[in-house]
Design a protein around this motif. Structure first.
Motif, short mmCIF file in Angstrom:
data_model
loop_
_atom_site.label_atom_id
_atom_site.label_comp_id
_atom_site.label_asym_id
_atom_site.label_seq_id
_atom_site.Cartn_x
_atom_site.Cartn_y
_atom_site.Cartn_z
N LEU A 52 0.75 -1.23 0.06
CA LEU A 52 -0.08 0.04 -0.22
C LEU A 52 0.93 1.22 -0.19
O LEU A 52 0.34 2.38 -0.83
CB LEU A 52 -0.83 -0.04 1.24
N MET A 53 2.01 1.09 0.68
CA MET A 53 2.82 2.41 0.77
C MET A 53 3.58 2.68 -0.43
O MET A 53 3.64 4.04 -1.16
CB MET A 53 3.91 2.21 1.85
N ILE A 54 3.97 1.57 -1.15
CA ILE A 54 4.79 1.58 -2.70
C ILE A 54 3.47 2.03 -3.44
O ILE A 54 3.84 3.10 -4.47
CB ILE A 54 5.21 0.25 -2.76
N ALA A 55 2.21 1.74 -3.46
CA ALA A 55 1.19 2.28 -4.25
C ALA A 55 0.91 3.81 -4.32
O ALA A 55 0.88 4.50 -5.04
CB ALA A 55 -0.10 1.46 -4.19
N VAL A 58 3.80 5.72 -5.68
CA VAL A 58 3.84 5.77 -7.06
C VAL A 58 2.66 6.63 -7.46
O VAL A 58 2.66 7.31 -8.45
CB VAL A 58 3.55 4.30 -7.58
N ALA A 59 1.49 6.50 -6.87
CA ALA A 59 0.25 7.23 -7.21
C ALA A 59 0.65 8.71 -7.26
O ALA A 59 0.40 9.91 -7.97
CB ALA A 59 -0.69 7.06 -6.40
N TRP A 60 1.33 9.37 -6.19
CA TRP A 60 1.72 10.47 -5.91
C TRP A 60 2.66 10.90 -7.11
O TRP A 60 2.76 12.16 -7.15
CB TRP A 60 2.21 10.82 -4.35
N LEU A 66 1.99 14.43 -13.66
CA LEU A 66 0.54 15.18 -14.41
C LEU A 66 0.51 16.76 -14.12
O LEU A 66 0.46 17.35 -15.01
CB LEU A 66 -0.58 14.54 -14.22
N LEU A 67 0.73 16.77 -12.66
CA LEU A 67 0.48 18.35 -12.45
C LEU A 67 1.54 19.15 -13.12
O LEU A 67 1.25 20.31 -13.36
CB LEU A 67 0.62 18.58 -11.01
N SER A 68 2.81 18.86 -13.06
CA SER A 68 3.85 19.36 -13.60
C SER A 68 3.68 19.65 -15.37
O SER A 68 4.03 20.83 -15.69
CB SER A 68 5.39 18.86 -13.55
#
Length: 203
Positions: A52-55, A58-60, A66-68
């Motif tokens: 879950l932490m890795i996911a 990766v999501a962030w 995408l924001l950049s």
């Protein structure tokens, strides 16, 4: 529904099943390479919390990327508008600084006629506008200051008996700078008429 079936339908149970399948797949791949190799267990950190932490990380990272990308696109879209406004303001300041040169009202009007003949009504109007400012300065109605804006001029001419033709030229100049107004031949003729009213008032 029994407690046993509820547990089998839970997310934790499903993740545990996926882990078991991955572990079995890993063992199968190792066995295919060399059946004599000792069994290799998955690392100890391979648990639900770590996955879950890795996911999340990766999501962030994907979200930040995408924001950049979106920020770069927006900057590229709006940058030409800021560039145009900055250049327009610089052009106005430089043009007004020309009042300190030896261009007289007649000189500005001659320049305006030259641009008019070339069909460049935007520059023809700017010269007409400068002739108006030169006239205000020469008659000591409003002395020239390169930092003075059209809005400040509009406030200062309120006390004039015939302020309408001045207002027309100042407002059109503002629109030319900040609203990308394109001056047509007919609009330039209207500006010439407004300037002529100013000249008639001087007599």
């Amino acid at each position: 529904m029994s407690e046993n079936s509820f547990q089998k339908d839970s997310l934790g149970w499903q993740i545990q099943q996926i882990q078991q399948q991955i572990s079995e797949w890993w063992e199968l791949q190792i066995a295919k390479v060399d059946p004599d190799l000792p069994e290799i267990d998955l690392p100890s950190w391979w648990d639900i919390f770590t996955i879950l932490m890795i996911a999340k990380i990766v999501a962030w990272l994907i979200f930040a990327g995408l924001l950049s990308w979106l920020a770069i696109k927006i900057i590229r879209i709006i940058n030409p508008y800021f560039y145009h406004i900055r250049n327009s303001i610089n052009l106005t300041t430089k043009t007004r600084e020309n009042l300190e040169t030896d261009l007289s009202i007649t000189g500005w009007l001659n320049q305006s006629q030259k641009f008019q003949k070339l069909g460049n009504y935007g520059e023809a109007f700017r010269c007409l506008y400068m002739a108006m400012l030169q006239g205000l300065n020469d008659r000591e109605i409003i002395l020239h200051q390169s930092s003075r804006t059209d809005g400040e001029y509009l406030k200062l001419i309120q006390n004039l008996s015939q302020s309408q033709p001045y207002q027309k030229l100042f407002i059109i100049h503002q629109q030319l700078l900040f609203a990308d107004l394109e001056i047509s031949a007919s609009m330039f003729q209207e500006c010439q008429q407004a300037y002529q009213q100013i000249k008639d008032e001087e007599k």
